[in-house]
Every structure is written in structure tokens, then in C-alpha cells.
Scaffold this motif. Structure first.
Motif, mmCIF file in Angstrom:
data_model
loop_
_atom_site.group_PDB
_atom_site.id
_atom_site.type_symbol
_atom_site.label_atom_id
_atom_site.label_comp_id
_atom_site.label_asym_id
_atom_site.label_seq_id
_atom_site.Cartn_x
_atom_site.Cartn_y
_atom_site.Cartn_z
ATOM 1 N N ALA A 92 -85.115 25.006 58.697
ATOM 2 C CA ALA A 92 -86.120 25.146 59.580
ATOM 3 C C ALA A 92 -86.317 26.719 59.892
ATOM 4 N N SER A 93 -87.236 27.529 59.283
ATOM 5 C CA SER A 93 -87.488 28.731 59.412
ATOM 6 C C SER A 93 -87.897 29.319 60.769
ATOM 7 N N ILE A 94 -87.368 30.680 61.177
ATOM 8 C CA ILE A 94 -87.867 31.071 62.581
ATOM 9 C C ILE A 94 -89.405 31.277 62.489
ATOM 10 N N TYR A 95 -89.961 31.434 61.362
ATOM 11 C CA TYR A 95 -91.419 31.973 61.511
ATOM 12 C C TYR A 95 -92.254 30.452 61.901
ATOM 13 N N GLN A 96 -91.515 29.337 61.669
ATOM 14 C CA GLN A 96 -92.243 27.873 62.341
ATOM 15 C C GLN A 96 -92.229 28.289 63.900
ATOM 16 N N ASP A 97 -91.321 28.880 64.766
ATOM 17 C CA ASP A 97 -91.467 29.148 66.139
ATOM 18 C C ASP A 97 -92.063 30.315 66.564
ATOM 19 N N VAL A 98 -92.425 31.295 65.532
ATOM 20 C CA VAL A 98 -93.391 32.210 65.923
ATOM 21 C C VAL A 98 -94.896 32.043 66.281
ATOM 22 N N PRO A 99 -95.336 32.352 67.447
ATOM 23 C CA PRO A 99 -96.716 32.161 67.709
ATOM 24 C C PRO A 99 -97.626 33.291 67.031
ATOM 25 N N LEU A 100 -98.559 32.677 66.082
ATOM 26 C CA LEU A 100 -99.398 33.338 65.115
ATOM 27 C C LEU A 100 -100.879 33.507 65.799
ATOM 28 N N HIS A 101 -101.526 34.414 65.437
ATOM 29 C CA HIS A 101 -103.092 34.336 65.509
ATOM 30 C C HIS A 101 -103.592 33.151 64.778
ATOM 31 N N SER A 102 -104.432 32.601 65.330
ATOM 32 C CA SER A 102 -104.832 31.544 64.596
ATOM 33 C C SER A 102 -105.745 31.955 63.406
ATOM 34 N N LEU A 103 -105.994 30.912 62.568
ATOM 35 C CA LEU A 103 -106.683 31.173 61.321
ATOM 36 C C LEU A 103 -107.742 31.856 61.390
#
Length: 204
Positions: A92-103
């Protein structure tokens, strides 16, 4: 006696058979010597064939052992790779828990080179670009936050300086007022009050 597979042995048997008792001994010896020589040659050939067979068998066994060892190594490597693949799948990479800008936001505000059609058609590259954009945005916002913190500290410093100046001016005014009041008292003490004038008396 049953016949053998080699004619030389059969001839030796014939030479010593009772039916050949009347044959000239010298002739028998000559024939026997030739047959013994033949048998020795056959024995040498058999020994050589046996050694060659043993050598070939040994080489084949070595090849088989080496092939078996290689197979075991391949199986071990296969199991190792399978475990590593399973670890990667479960990672489980940490990026999966990083809130990103929507597409949609990414497509609107990201640099054009980060959201080309080729990128949008490649999920892996798209995710990499979104993460890179998110990092750049956070670095930019963090820099802006630090600038605002510095500005806030400077304004607080100026406010404290002005407040201290105002307190100092107030203190100076208070001192001046106090001094003026004391001075007025002394003046009043040194100058007697004026006697009432005649007009004031007549009016009284």
C-alpha cells in the motif's frame, strides 16, 4: 554345452572336445594360441567399452545432476519472484492516502505538458503527473505560507513598536501634565490672589 555368442569360445570348446583327441597337438596349440589371442583382444575391447560406458554414464550423471541443480535454482528463483510479486501487489503506497486534486481540477489547472492526450490515455503516467503536480502545488503553497508568516511577524513587530511608541508618548504627556499641574500650583502659591476691585465691592 550350449553354444556361446562368440565363435572363438566355441572353437576352443571344439579343440578340447574328446572328439579331437586324434588331432595333431601342435596344430591344436597353434589354433588355441590364436583363439586365446582373439579372446584377449575381445577382453581388451570389452574393457575399453566398459570404461567408455562408465565414463559416458558418469558424464550423463553429472549432466543430469547439473540439470537438476539448475532446475532447483530456477524453481527457487521462481518462488522468490512470486513472493516479491505478491508483496508488490499487497504493498500500500503512501500516495494512496494523499489527497489529490480531482482529475477535473488537474485538467483545468495543471501545466499543458502534464495533461496531454497521451498522458490522459496512460493511467500510470497520469498518476505520476498528478503526484508531481500535487508536490509542486504544495511546495508553492508552503512557500506562500512562509511568506505570509514572515509578513505577519513583521506587522506584529511594527505594531509592537508603534504600541511601545504610543505608550512612551502617553507617558511623556502624563509627565508633562503632572509637571504643568505642579507648576501651576506653585505659581498660584507664589502669586497672592488679587483684592476685590471697587466695582466688585459696589456691586456687592
Amino acid at each position: 554345452m550350449p553354444a556361446s555368442n562368440d565363435p572363438a569360445i566355441d572353437k576352443l570348446r571344439q579343440l578340447v572336445a574328446p572328439t579331437n583327441a586324434s588331432v595333431d597337438p601342435i596344430t591344436v596349440r597353434i589354433q588355441a594360441t590364436a583363439l586365446v589371442a582373439r579372446l584377449k583382444a575381445l577382453n581388451r575391447t570389452a574393457n575399453a567399452a566398459t570404461r567408455a560406458h562408465k565414463h559416458a554414464t558418469s558424464e550423463a550423471r553429472q549432466d543430469m545432476d547439473q540439470t537438476h541443480l539448475s532446475l532447483q535454482n530456477l524453481l527457487y528463483e521462481k518462488r522468490h519472484l512470486e513472493r516479491e510479486i505478491e508483496k508488490c501487489r499487497q504493498f500500500a503506497s503512501i500516495y494512496q492516502d494523499v489527497p489529490l486534486h480531482s482529475l477535473e481540477e488537474f485538467q483545468q489547472i495543471a501545466p499543458p505538458e502534464a495533461r496531454t492526450e497521451n498522458v490522459l490515455d496512460n493511467p500510470h503516467q497520469l498518476m505520476l503527473n498528478r503526484l508531481s503536480f500535487e508536490l509542486a502545488e504544495r511546495q508553492r503553497l508552503d512557500l506562500k505560507r512562509k511568506e505570509l508568516v514572515l509578513l505577519k511577524e513583521e506587522l506584529l513587530k511594527q505594531s509592537k513598536s508603534k504600541s511601545a511608541m504610543a505608550d512612551s508618548v502617553k507617558s511623556q504627556i502624563d509627565v508633562l501634565m503632572k509637571t504643568a499641574t505642579e507648576t501651576q500650583k506653585r505659581v498660584d502659591e507664589l502669586i497672592p490672589p488679587s483684592p476685590p476691585s471697587a466695582d466688585s465691592t459696589a456691586l456687592g
